[in-house]
Structures are given as structure tokens and as C-alpha cells.
Design a protein around this motif. Structure first.
Motif, PDB file in Angstrom:
ATOM      1  N   ALA A  98       0.829  -1.215   0.000  1.00  0.00           N
ATOM      2  CA  ALA A  98       0.000   0.000   0.000  1.00  0.00           C
ATOM      3  C   ALA A  98       0.861   1.262   0.000  1.00  0.00           C
ATOM      4  O   ALA A  98       0.553   2.223  -0.706  1.00  0.00           O
ATOM      5  CB  ALA A  98      -0.933  -0.012   1.211  1.00  0.00           C
ATOM      6  N   LEU A  99       1.931   1.251   0.774  1.00  0.00           N
ATOM      7  CA  LEU A  99       2.826   2.424   0.789  1.00  0.00           C
ATOM      8  C   LEU A  99       3.520   2.616  -0.544  1.00  0.00           C
ATOM      9  O   LEU A  99       3.685   3.753  -1.013  1.00  0.00           O
ATOM     10  CB  LEU A  99       3.849   2.292   1.929  1.00  0.00           C
ATOM     11  CG  LEU A  99       3.297   2.424   3.344  1.00  0.00           C
ATOM     12  CD1 LEU A  99       4.348   2.061   4.367  1.00  0.00           C
ATOM     13  CD2 LEU A  99       2.762   3.832   3.578  1.00  0.00           C
ATOM     14  N   ASP A 100       3.920   1.506  -1.172  1.00  0.00           N
ATOM     15  CA  ASP A 100       4.540   1.598  -2.499  1.00  0.00           C
ATOM     16  C   ASP A 100       3.572   2.183  -3.518  1.00  0.00           C
ATOM     17  O   ASP A 100       3.964   2.976  -4.381  1.00  0.00           O
ATOM     18  CB  ASP A 100       5.017   0.222  -2.977  1.00  0.00           C
ATOM     19  CG  ASP A 100       6.287  -0.227  -2.273  1.00  0.00           C
ATOM     20  OD1 ASP A 100       6.945   0.613  -1.617  1.00  0.00           O
ATOM     21  OD2 ASP A 100       6.600  -1.440  -2.359  1.00  0.00           O
ATOM     22  N   ARG A 101       2.317   1.789  -3.424  1.00  0.00           N
ATOM     23  CA  ARG A 101       1.289   2.313  -4.357  1.00  0.00           C
ATOM     24  C   ARG A 101       1.106   3.813  -4.163  1.00  0.00           C
ATOM     25  O   ARG A 101       0.903   4.546  -5.129  1.00  0.00           O
ATOM     26  CB  ARG A 101      -0.049   1.608  -4.110  1.00  0.00           C
ATOM     27  CG  ARG A 101      -0.117   0.187  -4.561  1.00  0.00           C
ATOM     28  CD  ARG A 101      -0.428   0.081  -6.027  1.00  0.00           C
ATOM     29  NE  ARG A 101      -1.650   0.775  -6.364  1.00  0.00           N
ATOM     30  CZ  ARG A 101      -2.685   0.233  -6.934  1.00  0.00           C
ATOM     31  NH1 ARG A 101      -2.639  -1.030  -7.267  1.00  0.00           N
ATOM     32  NH2 ARG A 101      -3.765   0.932  -7.200  1.00  0.00           N
ATOM     33  N   LEU A 102       1.163   4.274  -2.923  1.00  0.00           N
ATOM     34  CA  LEU A 102       0.955   5.704  -2.670  1.00  0.00           C
ATOM     35  C   LEU A 102       2.148   6.546  -3.112  1.00  0.00           C
ATOM     36  O   LEU A 102       1.980   7.703  -3.483  1.00  0.00           O
ATOM     37  CB  LEU A 102       0.680   5.943  -1.190  1.00  0.00           C
ATOM     38  CG  LEU A 102      -0.679   5.498  -0.686  1.00  0.00           C
ATOM     39  CD1 LEU A 102      -0.817   5.790   0.790  1.00  0.00           C
ATOM     40  CD2 LEU A 102      -1.799   6.174  -1.453  1.00  0.00           C
ATOM     41  N   THR A 103       3.334   5.962  -3.053  1.00  0.00           N
ATOM     42  CA  THR A 103       4.523   6.718  -3.425  1.00  0.00           C
ATOM     43  C   THR A 103       4.870   6.607  -4.902  1.00  0.00           C
ATOM     44  O   THR A 103       5.728   7.327  -5.376  1.00  0.00           O
ATOM     45  CB  THR A 103       5.751   6.273  -2.590  1.00  0.00           C
ATOM     46  OG1 THR A 103       5.975   4.874  -2.800  1.00  0.00           O
ATOM     47  CG2 THR A 103       5.515   6.555  -1.117  1.00  0.00           C
ATOM     48  N   ALA A 104       4.181   5.700  -5.619  1.00  0.00           N
ATOM     49  CA  ALA A 104       4.478   5.521  -7.053  1.00  0.00           C
ATOM     50  C   ALA A 104       3.811   6.588  -7.899  1.00  0.00           C
ATOM     51  O   ALA A 104       2.903   7.247  -7.578  1.00  0.00           O
ATOM     52  CB  ALA A 104       4.010   4.141  -7.496  1.00  0.00           C
TER      53      ALA A 104
END
Length: 172
Positions: free
Chosen positions: A166-172
Motif C-alpha cells: 500500500a505504501l509503495d502504491r501511494l509513493t508511485a
């Protein structure tokens, strides 16, 4: 939307379990059921492969087998055993699970020492009637270990596979 579910459900369940254990010395079955159902529905939508998905449930089964044994020996409450197993499903068979177990154990040890010291102190006689402190003061009940499990879960959740996704999705 999927990220929001991941960000909210797990921490909410951990806080609810901790507060519930403080107030009633029980962890409702709906907490581990909600954790399991949410993981079962959300994890495949994150692109998690089926082998990893199965590994997460294997982690839960392994932890449940161990904690059920501890429950049968009287060393652990049933709600704690179910919460541990459901949390293990979220962590999976990886270092996140080890981190959760170690963190919860350390917090649980500190909590136990603090509660035992509190029970022996004069302060317990004055504050033991408070709704939030009554089980901490009562020597006839166990330690509300759901507090340690909940706090351990919240502390280690950022390293869990779904949270990392989820964090990777938000930072991508």
C-alpha cells in the motif's frame, strides 16, 4: 480504496482488541474473523501470488497450533491465541512475523512487570475502581495480553507485506 482498507482495518482491529482486553479481559471473536476475512479478500487484489497467499495462511495455522497448545496448558487466553493467529496471517511466513512475535513478547514482558508492580503498590487500592485500571489492579485475574498483542501489531504493521504494498502504491 484498497490502500485505505489496508491502512484502516488492521490498526483498528489491534486497537479494538487492546482496549477490549483492558475493559473486559476478553477479545471478541469478531476481531480475528474481521482480520482473516479482510486479508482473504484484499490480498489477492494486491497481486499477491497464490503461493505467498497460501504461506500467509500457513503462518496463521502454525501460530494457531502453537497458541492452541499454550491455551490448553492454561498459559494463554483463547482470545489471545486467535488474535495472534489472525495477525500472523497478515504478517506471513517471513521476517515480519518474527518481528511481530518478538515485539509483542517484549511489550508483553514489560506490561506484565508493570502490572505486577502496580498490583503490589498502594496506588492500586486507590485507582483499582477505575474502569480502565480495575483489571490491572485485580490480582485474581491474569494479564490482559491483548494490549501487548495490539501494540506489537501496530508497531510492526508498517513492515507487513500488505502495508509495504500500500505504501509503495501511494509513493508511485
Amino acid at each position: 480504496m484498497l490502500e485505505a482498507v489496508i491502512f484502516v482495518v488492521f490498526p483498528f482491529c489491534m486497537l479494538f482488541a487492546a482496549i477490549s482486553d483492558i475493559l473486559s479481559m476478553t477479545i471478541a471473536n469478531r476481531v480475528p474473523v474481521l482480520l482473516l476475512a479482510t486479508f482473504a479478500l484484499v490480498a489477492p487484489l494486491t497481486g499477491m501470488d497464490w503461493a505467498t497467499y497460501g504461506g500467509h495462511f500457513a503462518a496463521g495455522a502454525l501460530v494457531l497450533a502453537v497458541t492452541f497448545g499454550l491455551f490448553a496448558l492454561g498459559g494463554m487466553g483463547g482470545g489471545d491465541a486467535k488474535l495472534l493467529a489472525a495477525t500472523a496471517v497478515w504478517m506471513g511466513l517471513n521476517i515480519s512475523l518474527v518481528g511481530y512475535l518478538v515485539t509483542s513478547t517484549l511489550i508483553g514482558g514489560m506490561l506484565t512487570v508493570a502490572i505486577l508492580a502496580y498490583r503490589k503498590s498502594p496506588l492500586a487500592a486507590y485507582t483499582g475502581h477505575n474502569r480502565f485500571l480495575r483489571h490491572f489492579a485485580d490480582e485474581s485475574v491474569g494479564i490482559p495480553y491483548g494490549v501487548a498483542l495490539g501494540l506489537g501489531g501496530i508497531v510492526t504493521f508498517p513492515d507487513s507485506p500488505l502495508m509495504v504494498w500500500a505504501l509503495d502504491r501511494l509513493t508511485a
